[in-house]
Motif scaffolding. Sequence first.
Motif, PDB file in Angstrom:
ATOM      1  N   ALA A  83      -1.787  -4.990   7.673  1.00 51.53           N
ATOM      2  CA  ALA A  83      -2.573  -6.065   8.280  1.00 51.53           C
ATOM      3  C   ALA A  83      -2.334  -6.205   9.772  1.00 51.53           C
ATOM      4  O   ALA A  83      -3.145  -6.807  10.477  1.00 51.53           O
ATOM      5  N   ARG A  84      -1.243  -5.648  10.284  1.00 50.54           N
ATOM      6  CA  ARG A  84      -0.979  -5.725  11.722  1.00 50.54           C
ATOM      7  C   ARG A  84      -1.709  -4.623  12.468  1.00 50.54           C
ATOM      8  O   ARG A  84      -2.437  -4.858  13.425  1.00 50.54           O
ATOM      9  N   LYS A  85      -1.499  -3.395  12.021  1.00 52.91           N
ATOM     10  CA  LYS A  85      -2.094  -2.254  12.719  1.00 52.91           C
ATOM     11  C   LYS A  85      -3.585  -2.127  12.450  1.00 52.91           C
ATOM     12  O   LYS A  85      -4.314  -1.553  13.261  1.00 52.91           O
ATOM     13  N   ARG A  86      -4.013  -2.648  11.284  1.00 56.28           N
ATOM     14  CA  ARG A  86      -5.419  -2.575  10.885  1.00 56.28           C
ATOM     15  C   ARG A  86      -5.923  -1.136  10.853  1.00 56.28           C
ATOM     16  O   ARG A  86      -7.061  -0.842  11.205  1.00 56.28           O
ATOM     17  N   THR A  87      -5.035  -0.243  10.477  1.00 57.92           N
ATOM     18  CA  THR A  87      -5.421   1.143  10.245  1.00 57.92           C
ATOM     19  C   THR A  87      -6.076   1.239   8.870  1.00 57.92           C
ATOM     20  O   THR A  87      -5.956   0.325   8.049  1.00 57.92           O
ATOM     21  N   PRO A  88      -6.781   2.327   8.575  1.00 58.30           N
ATOM     22  CA  PRO A  88      -7.429   2.443   7.265  1.00 58.30           C
ATOM     23  C   PRO A  88      -6.438   2.284   6.123  1.00 58.30           C
ATOM     24  O   PRO A  88      -5.291   2.748   6.193  1.00 58.30           O
ATOM     25  N   ALA A  89      -6.868   1.624   5.073  1.00 57.51           N
ATOM     26  CA  ALA A  89      -6.012   1.419   3.905  1.00 57.51           C
ATOM     27  C   ALA A  89      -5.686   2.750   3.244  1.00 57.51           C
ATOM     28  O   ALA A  89      -6.451   3.715   3.333  1.00 57.51           O
ATOM     29  N   VAL A  90      -4.541   2.807   2.579  1.00 60.46           N
ATOM     30  CA  VAL A  90      -4.066   4.020   1.929  1.00 60.46           C
ATOM     31  C   VAL A  90      -4.072   3.811   0.422  1.00 60.46           C
ATOM     32  O   VAL A  90      -3.589   2.783  -0.073  1.00 60.46           O
ATOM     33  N   ARG A  91      -4.597   4.785  -0.302  1.00 60.99           N
ATOM     34  CA  ARG A  91      -4.548   4.728  -1.758  1.00 60.99           C
ATOM     35  C   ARG A  91      -3.151   5.143  -2.213  1.00 60.99           C
ATOM     36  O   ARG A  91      -2.668   6.227  -1.880  1.00 60.99           O
ATOM     37  N   LEU A  92      -2.521   4.285  -3.028  1.00 60.49           N
ATOM     38  CA  LEU A  92      -1.153   4.542  -3.461  1.00 60.49           C
ATOM     39  C   LEU A  92      -1.067   5.215  -4.821  1.00 60.49           C
ATOM     40  O   LEU A  92      -0.035   5.803  -5.148  1.00 60.49           O
ATOM     41  N   THR A  93      -2.097   5.101  -5.619  1.00 60.06           N
ATOM     42  CA  THR A  93      -1.978   5.491  -7.022  1.00 60.06           C
ATOM     43  C   THR A  93      -2.798   6.722  -7.350  1.00 60.06           C
ATOM     44  O   THR A  93      -3.712   7.105  -6.624  1.00 60.06           O
ATOM     45  N   ASP A  94      -2.466   7.319  -8.477  1.00 58.51           N
ATOM     46  CA  ASP A  94      -3.039   8.586  -8.911  1.00 58.51           C
ATOM     47  C   ASP A  94      -4.549   8.491  -9.093  1.00 58.51           C
ATOM     48  O   ASP A  94      -5.060   7.531  -9.676  1.00 58.51           O
ATOM     49  N   VAL A  95      -5.267   9.509  -8.629  1.00 59.11           N
ATOM     50  CA  VAL A  95      -6.724   9.518  -8.675  1.00 59.11           C
ATOM     51  C   VAL A  95      -7.233   9.567 -10.106  1.00 59.11           C
ATOM     52  O   VAL A  95      -8.255   8.963 -10.449  1.00 59.11           O
ATOM     53  N   ALA A  96      -6.516  10.252 -10.977  1.00 57.73           N
ATOM     54  CA  ALA A  96      -6.987  10.465 -12.342  1.00 57.73           C
ATOM     55  C   ALA A  96      -6.683   9.301 -13.272  1.00 57.73           C
ATOM     56  O   ALA A  96      -7.137   9.298 -14.419  1.00 57.73           O
ATOM     57  N   ALA A  97      -5.922   8.317 -12.819  1.00 56.31           N
ATOM     58  CA  ALA A  97      -5.518   7.208 -13.683  1.00 56.31           C
ATOM     59  C   ALA A  97      -6.150   5.905 -13.218  1.00 56.31           C
ATOM     60  O   ALA A  97      -6.615   5.789 -12.079  1.00 56.31           O
ATOM     61  N   ASN A  98      -6.145   4.923 -14.104  1.00 52.92           N
ATOM     62  CA  ASN A  98      -6.515   3.562 -13.737  1.00 52.92           C
ATOM     63  C   ASN A  98      -5.240   2.791 -13.434  1.00 52.92           C
ATOM     64  O   ASN A  98      -4.303   2.761 -14.254  1.00 52.92           O
ATOM     65  N   SER A  99      -5.195   2.174 -12.259  1.00 55.09           N
ATOM     66  CA  SER A  99      -4.013   1.430 -11.831  1.00 55.09           C
ATOM     67  C   SER A  99      -4.446   0.096 -11.250  1.00 55.09           C
ATOM     68  O   SER A  99      -5.503   0.002 -10.613  1.00 55.09           O
ATOM     69  N   ASN A 100      -3.608  -0.925 -11.444  1.00 56.37           N
ATOM     70  CA  ASN A 100      -3.987  -2.261 -10.977  1.00 56.37           C
ATOM     71  C   ASN A 100      -2.770  -3.179 -10.996  1.00 56.37           C
ATOM     72  O   ASN A 100      -1.673  -2.780 -11.369  1.00 56.37           O
ATOM     73  N   ALA A 101      -2.988  -4.443 -10.604  1.00 54.46           N
ATOM     74  CA  ALA A 101      -2.008  -5.533 -10.730  1.00 54.46           C
ATOM     75  C   ALA A 101      -0.709  -5.264  -9.979  1.00 54.46           C
ATOM     76  O   ALA A 101       0.385  -5.337 -10.534  1.00 54.46           O
ATOM     77  N   ALA A 102      -0.799  -4.997  -8.680  1.00 55.94           N
ATOM     78  CA  ALA A 102       0.396  -4.702  -7.886  1.00 55.94           C
ATOM     79  C   ALA A 102       1.254  -5.941  -7.681  1.00 55.94           C
ATOM     80  O   ALA A 102       0.758  -7.067  -7.588  1.00 55.94           O
ATOM     81  N   GLU A 103       2.571  -5.703  -7.604  1.00 55.19           N
ATOM     82  CA  GLU A 103       3.538  -6.764  -7.325  1.00 55.19           C
ATOM     83  C   GLU A 103       4.684  -6.183  -6.511  1.00 55.19           C
ATOM     84  O   GLU A 103       5.200  -5.112  -6.832  1.00 55.19           O
ATOM     85  N   TRP A 104       5.100  -6.898  -5.460  1.00 56.83           N
ATOM     86  CA  TRP A 104       6.151  -6.419  -4.566  1.00 56.83           C
ATOM     87  C   TRP A 104       7.539  -6.735  -5.102  1.00 56.83           C
ATOM     88  O   TRP A 104       7.753  -7.763  -5.754  1.00 56.83           O
ATOM     89  N   SER A 105       8.497  -5.877  -4.777  1.00 54.72           N
ATOM     90  CA  SER A 105       9.904  -6.226  -4.978  1.00 54.72           C
ATOM     91  C   SER A 105      10.282  -7.248  -3.914  1.00 54.72           C
ATOM     92  O   SER A 105       9.634  -7.368  -2.872  1.00 54.72           O
ATOM     93  N   ALA A 106      11.335  -7.991  -4.167  1.00 56.70           N
ATOM     94  CA  ALA A 106      11.715  -9.076  -3.262  1.00 56.70           C
ATOM     95  C   ALA A 106      12.064  -8.578  -1.864  1.00 56.70           C
ATOM     96  O   ALA A 106      11.869  -9.292  -0.873  1.00 56.70           O
ATOM     97  N   ASP A 107      12.572  -7.346  -1.754  1.00 54.97           N
ATOM     98  CA  ASP A 107      12.927  -6.812  -0.439  1.00 54.97           C
ATOM     99  C   ASP A 107      11.772  -6.085   0.237  1.00 54.97           C
ATOM    100  O   ASP A 107      11.926  -5.589   1.361  1.00 54.97           O
ATOM    101  N   GLY A 108      10.615  -6.003  -0.421  1.00 51.73           N
ATOM    102  CA  GLY A 108       9.448  -5.364   0.174  1.00 51.73           C
ATOM    103  C   GLY A 108       9.471  -3.856   0.167  1.00 51.73           C
ATOM    104  O   GLY A 108       8.573  -3.220   0.720  1.00 51.73           O
ATOM    105  N   ARG A 109      10.468  -3.264  -0.476  1.00 52.10           N
ATOM    106  CA  ARG A 109      10.555  -1.799  -0.481  1.00 52.10           C
ATOM    107  C   ARG A 109       9.635  -1.185  -1.525  1.00 52.10           C
ATOM    108  O   ARG A 109       8.966  -0.192  -1.253  1.00 52.10           O
ATOM    109  N   TYR A 110       9.602  -1.786  -2.714  1.00 52.85           N
ATOM    110  CA  TYR A 110       8.855  -1.190  -3.818  1.00 52.85           C
ATOM    111  C   TYR A 110       7.594  -1.991  -4.140  1.00 52.85           C
ATOM    112  O   TYR A 110       7.546  -3.215  -3.981  1.00 52.85           O
TER     113      TYR A 110
END
Length: 698
Positions: A83-110
């Motif tokens: 949100a700071r750099k406003r660069t294009p968003a990056v897809r994190l998950t596998d193209v062949a699978a359905n993925s959803n419902a992201a949640e951050w770890s408390a330290d923001g790493r995972y």
Amino acid sequence: MVVDRLSALLLLAACALGSAAAAPAPKTSAAADAQPFSVQDLVRLERISELAVSPDGKRVAYTLRSTDMDANKGRTAVWLLDARKRTPAVRLTDVAANSNAAEWSADGRYLYYLSNRSGSSQVWRVDTRQVDAPHVDALQITNVPLEVGSFRVSPKGTQVLVGLEVFLDCADLACTKQRLEAASHAPAHGMLYDKLFARHWDVWSDGRRSQLFGIALDSVGLANGTPQNLSGAIGDVPGKPFGGREDYEYSPDGQQIAFSVRTLAGEPWSTNFDIYQVAAAGGKPQNLTADNPAWDGRPAYSPDGSQLAYVAMERPGFEADRFHLVLLNLKSGIKRPLTQNWDRSISSFAWAPDGKTLFATTDHLGQHPLWAIDAATGRTSAITGDGEVEDFDVGPRQVFYTQSNLASPADLYSVGYAGGKTLELTHLNQATLAHRKMSEYEQFNFPGWNDENVFGYVVKPVDFSSDKKYPVAFVVHGGPQGSMANIWHWRWNAQTLAGAGYGVVMIDFHGSTGYGQAFTDSISGDWGGKPLEDLKRGLAAALKQYPWLDGDHMCALGGSYGGYMMNWIAGQWPDRFKCIVTHDGIFDNRSMYYSTEELWFPEWENGGPEYVNPAAYSKHNPIDYVSRWKTPTLVVHGQLDYRVPYAQGLSVYTALQRRGIPSELLYFPDENHWVLKPANSIQWYDTVIGWMNRWTQQ
């Protein structure tokens, strides 16, 4: 006096929110070669949902749904935006699978999420430090033998909480898996029931219940512990399609879990949901809301863990009662209603990190804005303007939200806690919409039943010219306690109808939400009374205010309660429309009572069961006026609709055919109360618009 004062307050509130009388033009600017917007465009648009802001507020993860036309279904993936750099968003998950419902770890790493990459829905994790690497590795966290419906990870990363469908008499998850496999291979497929629900929404019950299981995470982060049922078999923890992880949460220290549960006693006729708290390590859950026999839900701990916020209704058995916010002091046990005196119903809410403010969405005068609520006083202020805030998440300094309106599907925005300037962070469908003609819309109001103020919307047809007349699509919303407001609707899309050359008129009749609870309550026991009066007056007002609407060439259409209203209009207003489209609508209130699943709904609306109060079910019953029918009608129904079973639609079609009225039946063997599959949606729109063209052009 009361009515006049209420109308004045509604108008003042509209002015406070901003521009309630006239909506802005579409934000997209169509190219010179632009084409009308069509259902082919609609089903291919990307849909953003499930926002998750990183703990430092710098990045936003979200679910993006695209359409696989060859497979005839949607596909989901998790994307990450800086949100700071406003660069294009990056897809994190596998193209062949359905993925959803992201949640951050408390330290923001995972970033944790659900994915079916391994063949079933399980919890996975990515290290967000690898985002800029050539390949982002993912780690499967859970490997349970059942599909994970939803999840949360504890604040310290030592446990994962998963929602699973299990047989309550099974000692472990393997037992449920084995029983399901045995049933699928059994030569006899009959199901024996001894209680309701036998079926719900679009699924026949197989005896499983939705429960929360805690699983310990090892030092690597894998779920290696024995799953422990923490919800205690008290009842169902809400699951899809009517609930998920918003109905349970860890305390900030990870020691406690609060969850909402539907009690098992009298499920089909009870709206009693209670909130329980249980130790994350296990134990007996404690009922925190036993004093309220109505609905309590969406528990959320304050950032310091001292309070639990939740939404509550007051009237048992009424699913459209007003949800107000309650703050429970977990030390003293004192409950403080925070928005008791605010005449709006909370749809969703979240705490600010400092615990001084809560943010919430509500319907409001044909809009669905985001509000800031002072946690001490309950004072509210809208921080977004016109349109619908569909989803939001709160960062350290701003709120990230998705917003749509009648001319634009949702994009991602940010705004400060106090409102003000908004920042648009995505332009998801720009490539498509830049080459499509999107129609302008406008909100209007008129004196409805008893001369009370009622609102509606008009959407101009494609290639609008003020010196021409255009046929009318008169769309009636479902619910009935709902709103056909300033939203981007995926199933009843006004731009698609406008793109076909129709002026679209929609009325928020008595019973609609967002105009005060008394306005919503007024439809109960009077389905065919005040709402029909509003529809008649609203249509007359629209025809007078917008002379380009051709009142001699109109088609009325609606689904669910809107479908009921079509069946009611056929007998009460038979000479007004050239055609009718009735989708999944009630034909006979009496037989409907004995075949639907959620009995609390007809019992509240009609003052009790049918056998106790049969006169109420006969008061506004379409079946009793078939002799008056004459309007050409298209009937649409889904086989998997257990809310309004398909026999209701088949009965409408039989009545039309027997009476010799021009009619067609569009039947979907693989759809429920909604038409969801892309190819079916295209067929739905093509058939509906074709039917409208056939009769309005005469």
